[in-house]
Structure formats: C-alpha cells, structure tokens
Design an enzyme around this catalytic site. Sequence first.
Site, PDB file in Angstrom:
ATOM      1  N   SER A   1       8.648  -2.916  38.160  1.00  0.00           N
ATOM      2  CA  SER A   1       8.652  -3.999  39.143  1.00  0.00           C
ATOM      3  C   SER A   1       9.711  -4.997  38.721  1.00  0.00           C
ATOM      4  O   SER A   1      10.084  -5.052  37.543  1.00  0.00           O
ATOM      5  CB  SER A   1       7.277  -4.693  39.140  1.00  0.00           C
ATOM      6  OG  SER A   1       7.349  -5.943  39.809  1.00  0.00           O
TER       7      SER A   1
ATOM      8  N   TYR B   1      -0.511  -8.412  35.098  1.00  0.00           N
ATOM      9  CA  TYR B   1       0.412  -7.525  35.818  1.00  0.00           C
ATOM     10  C   TYR B   1       1.827  -7.600  35.217  1.00  0.00           C
ATOM     11  O   TYR B   1       2.457  -6.569  34.936  1.00  0.00           O
ATOM     12  CB  TYR B   1       0.441  -7.923  37.300  1.00  0.00           C
ATOM     13  CG  TYR B   1       1.271  -7.014  38.178  1.00  0.00           C
ATOM     14  CD1 TYR B   1       0.739  -5.831  38.676  1.00  0.00           C
ATOM     15  CD2 TYR B   1       2.583  -7.344  38.500  1.00  0.00           C
ATOM     16  CE1 TYR B   1       1.503  -4.996  39.490  1.00  0.00           C
ATOM     17  CE2 TYR B   1       3.351  -6.523  39.316  1.00  0.00           C
ATOM     18  CZ  TYR B   1       2.800  -5.348  39.809  1.00  0.00           C
ATOM     19  OH  TYR B   1       3.562  -4.526  40.610  1.00  0.00           O
TER      20      TYR B   1
HETATM   21  P1  NAI Z   1      -0.768   0.412  46.823  1.00  0.00           P
HETATM   22  O1  NAI Z   1      -1.970  -0.394  46.504  1.00  0.00           O
HETATM   23  O2  NAI Z   1      -0.473   0.767  48.238  1.00  0.00           O
HETATM   24  O3  NAI Z   1      -0.765   1.750  45.977  1.00  0.00           O
HETATM   25  C1  NAI Z   1      -1.227   1.823  44.656  1.00  0.00           C
HETATM   26  C2  NAI Z   1      -1.809   3.194  44.462  1.00  0.00           C
HETATM   27  O4  NAI Z   1      -2.237   3.347  43.087  1.00  0.00           O
HETATM   28  C3  NAI Z   1      -3.046   3.421  45.329  1.00  0.00           C
HETATM   29  O5  NAI Z   1      -2.963   4.728  45.863  1.00  0.00           O
HETATM   30  C4  NAI Z   1      -4.181   3.303  44.346  1.00  0.00           C
HETATM   31  O6  NAI Z   1      -5.358   3.991  44.726  1.00  0.00           O
HETATM   32  C5  NAI Z   1      -3.529   3.925  43.127  1.00  0.00           C
HETATM   33  N1  NAI Z   1      -4.269   3.688  41.895  1.00  0.00           N
HETATM   34  C6  NAI Z   1      -4.727   2.515  41.407  1.00  0.00           C
HETATM   35  N2  NAI Z   1      -5.401   2.731  40.257  1.00  0.00           N
HETATM   36  C7  NAI Z   1      -5.351   4.064  40.012  1.00  0.00           C
HETATM   37  C8  NAI Z   1      -5.846   4.909  38.986  1.00  0.00           C
HETATM   38  N3  NAI Z   1      -6.548   4.399  37.957  1.00  0.00           N
HETATM   39  N4  NAI Z   1      -5.609   6.236  39.062  1.00  0.00           N
HETATM   40  C9  NAI Z   1      -4.912   6.756  40.095  1.00  0.00           C
HETATM   41  N5  NAI Z   1      -4.416   6.006  41.098  1.00  0.00           N
HETATM   42  C10 NAI Z   1      -4.632   4.681  41.054  1.00  0.00           C
HETATM   43  O7  NAI Z   1       0.461  -0.413  46.208  1.00  0.00           O
HETATM   44  P2  NAI Z   1       2.013  -0.033  46.062  1.00  0.00           P
HETATM   45  O8  NAI Z   1       2.759  -1.240  46.403  1.00  0.00           O
HETATM   46  O9  NAI Z   1       2.318   1.219  46.754  1.00  0.00           O
HETATM   47  O10 NAI Z   1       2.111   0.154  44.479  1.00  0.00           O
HETATM   48  C11 NAI Z   1       2.615   1.335  43.871  1.00  0.00           C
HETATM   49  C12 NAI Z   1       3.324   0.956  42.575  1.00  0.00           C
HETATM   50  O11 NAI Z   1       4.468   0.163  42.873  1.00  0.00           O
HETATM   51  C13 NAI Z   1       2.474   0.120  41.614  1.00  0.00           C
HETATM   52  O12 NAI Z   1       2.728   0.548  40.289  1.00  0.00           O
HETATM   53  C14 NAI Z   1       3.013  -1.281  41.816  1.00  0.00           C
HETATM   54  O13 NAI Z   1       2.832  -2.074  40.666  1.00  0.00           O
HETATM   55  C15 NAI Z   1       4.461  -0.980  42.074  1.00  0.00           C
HETATM   56  N6  NAI Z   1       5.214  -2.038  42.736  1.00  0.00           N
HETATM   57  C16 NAI Z   1       4.898  -2.442  44.014  1.00  0.00           C
HETATM   58  C17 NAI Z   1       5.659  -3.411  44.630  1.00  0.00           C
HETATM   59  C18 NAI Z   1       5.387  -3.901  45.998  1.00  0.00           C
HETATM   60  O14 NAI Z   1       5.952  -4.937  46.375  1.00  0.00           O
HETATM   61  N7  NAI Z   1       4.584  -3.211  46.822  1.00  0.00           N
HETATM   62  C19 NAI Z   1       6.801  -4.018  43.954  1.00  0.00           C
HETATM   63  C20 NAI Z   1       7.005  -3.567  42.598  1.00  0.00           C
HETATM   64  C21 NAI Z   1       6.245  -2.602  42.040  1.00  0.00           C
HETATM   65  C1  BGC Z   2       3.995  -6.892  43.206  1.00  0.00           C
HETATM   66  C2  BGC Z   2       3.997  -7.424  44.618  1.00  0.00           C
HETATM   67  C3  BGC Z   2       5.090  -8.468  44.797  1.00  0.00           C
HETATM   68  C4  BGC Z   2       6.432  -7.961  44.294  1.00  0.00           C
HETATM   69  C5  BGC Z   2       7.503  -9.046  44.319  1.00  0.00           C
HETATM   70  C6  BGC Z   2       5.371  -6.411  42.861  1.00  0.00           C
HETATM   71  O1  BGC Z   2       5.411  -5.903  41.566  1.00  0.00           O
HETATM   72  O2  BGC Z   2       3.052  -5.836  43.077  1.00  0.00           O
HETATM   73  O3  BGC Z   2       2.738  -8.003  44.901  1.00  0.00           O
HETATM   74  O4  BGC Z   2       5.206  -8.789  46.185  1.00  0.00           O
HETATM   75  O5  BGC Z   2       6.302  -7.488  42.974  1.00  0.00           O
HETATM   76  O6  BGC Z   2       7.061 -10.242  43.726  1.00  0.00           O
END
Ligand code: NAI
Ligand code: BGC
Length: 269
Positions: free
Chosen positions: A154, A167
């Site tokens: 991230s 986080y």
């Molecule tokens: P999301 O909430 O849509 O997806 C996260 C996924 O991880 C979900 O499918 C959830 O069930 C799964 N998960 C959580 N705990 C788990 C576990 N113990 N075992 C298996 N699966 C598990 O959120 P998003 O945004 O798609 O996040 C995906 C990755 O991207 C994360 O690592 C997040 O930190 C990262 N990220 C997201 C950003 C954003 O702005 N959406 C920005 C930077 C990084």
């Molecule tokens: C976080 C989001 C956030 C983004 C930018 C990600 O790593 O999961 O919640 O919007 O960073 O700050």
Amino acid sequence: MASTKKLRGQVAIVTGADSGIGKAVAIALGAAGAAVIVNHIHGDEAADKVVAEIKSAGGRAYAFHADVSNEQDVQAMFAFTIKKYKTVDILINNAGLQKDAALVDMTLDEWNTVIKTNLTGQFLCAREAAKEFIRRGVVKSRSTAAGKIICMSSVHEVIPWAGHVNYAASKGGVELFMKSIAQELAPHGIRVVSIAPGAIQTPINREAWETPQALNKLLKLIPYNRIGRPEDIGKLAVWLASDEADYITGTTIFIDGGMTLYPGFADNG
Ligand code: NAI
Ligand code: BGC
C-alpha cells in the site's frame, strides 16, 4: 497463430480473491492464460462467481477456502493447487484488512488481527510458494523465472497513517519482508515484488468514496484526480508476473495517481 496470452500455461494463487483488488487480479490473470486458485475466507458464493467469470472467458479456475493466517489452511491450499495443476508459478499475496482505531483505543485483538492477516499471512503463503518454486526450478516453456511472488502492499508502506497504526505497520513490514525474501530467493530464479496501490474503490475503503463529499475530500489526496479501479491493479499484476518484467525484483511499484507525491505541498511548504 501463437497465443499472445502472457501467462499461458502458468498457475496462480490469488489470496482474498472474492472481492475488490484480488477479484480483479484473479480475473486478469485468468484472461492472460493462467489457471487461478481463487482463495477466500468467507465468500463461498462470491468466490464461485469469480471462478465462473474466469471460466466464461475461457480460463481455468477453482475456489479454495483458506484463512491466510492459518498455517494448516495455507498448506492445504498449496497441496490442493499442486494436486489439481501439478505446480504453482505465481503467488499474489493480496488478502488484507483494516481494523481502524486511535492508538489509545486500539485493542490487542485489533492489532493482532491486522498483523496476522496482512503480514503473517504473506509470510505463510510466500514460504509455501518458495518451497514449490525451488523444488521445480526454472522450466523455460513456462517462464524465465522459477516463480513470482507479488505482495499487495500500500502507499501506507511509506505514508504514515494516524488512526491506522496496525495497518500502516503491517504494510511497512511488507516492504522489508518483500525485499528480504527477494534477496534470499533471487539466486533460485524467483522474483519478488510489491504493488503499492493508492486509493482503489473497493469495500475496504467504502467510507472514503461512498458519498460525493467523502470522494471530494479523498480526491484532494490524488493529483491525477480520480479514484483507482481494481482493474488498474489487475493489469499491473499480469505484467509484473509475466516475463516482460523478468528483470524486476525486490522493488515496490506504486500505482496511486500521484498520492505519494504529497499533493499537500503543491501550494504549501
Ligand atoms: P477487500 O476488502 O475488497 O478485499 C480484501 C480481501 O481479503 C477479501 O476478499 C477478504 O475476505 C480477504 N481476507 C481478509 N482476511 C483474510 C484471511 N485471513 N484469509 C483470506 N482472505 C482474507 O479490499 P481490497 O481493497 O481489495 O484489499 C486487497 C488488498 O489490497 C489488501 O491487502 C489491502 O490492504 C490492499 N490495498 C487496498 C487499497 C485500496 O485502496 N482498496 C490500497 C492499498 C492496498
Ligand atoms: C487502504 C485504503 C486507503 C488507501 C489510500 C489503502 O492501503 O486500505 O483504505 O483508501 O490505502 O489511503
């Protein structure tokens, strides 16, 4: 005509692939020719839909339930993958979550849950992937690398984030985790890289984009003036996993519309 699919014949595991970024990455890898294991922890139906979408585009996929922070679950996921597809070429360490609180209010459980999912989960999956990559070695007809590990980091691996210390600490941890294993695994022909997204429109940050007011506030942090789409990350993941990125290892690619350009300084400082 030869296939132009960049990942033809390869096998990928995508963690947390039933939602958001993981879902888009799984679909993009499938479209690029990889067979995909769609990992999920509590999204049976959602994971099945991702599998169906990959298959309807002519790809191959299975859903697999596993908690990435659970050692037995992770080992079972790799055993299943190797049983179905003989080996693994690509790991997308994507699963992650937020449990936000001010430092003084943060419970130990909120701290531990985030660290064990976002950091320990990446360790457990990378360890199993590396074992299989080293066992198999380079097979030129598959890829010039013995394997590829892509860690979803991230912008918060470098941008401090008040109210989200668990986080930010997990993503800061991912940075040196990624670099250390990249150094260790490069002699085996294994590439390890991180993707560091900025704000991407997914359920994890719904509060930051679900109202026009919230979105306007968020856009002040994004010089390119749009929120990211999960598909932006899918395209990057395919390229990084492909042989076109063969000389890239041990580094983080930021994909953030300029969030790490510290836009607050554009007319200040
Ligand atoms: P999301 O909430 O849509 O997806 C996260 C996924 O991880 C979900 O499918 C959830 O069930 C799964 N998960 C959580 N705990 C788990 C576990 N113990 N075992 C298996 N699966 C598990 O959120 P998003 O945004 O798609 O996040 C995906 C990755 O991207 C994360 O690592 C997040 O930190 C990262 N990220 C997201 C950003 C954003 O702005 N959406 C920005 C930077 C990084
Ligand atoms: C976080 C989001 C956030 C983004 C930018 C990600 O790593 O999961 O919640 O919007 O960073 O700050």
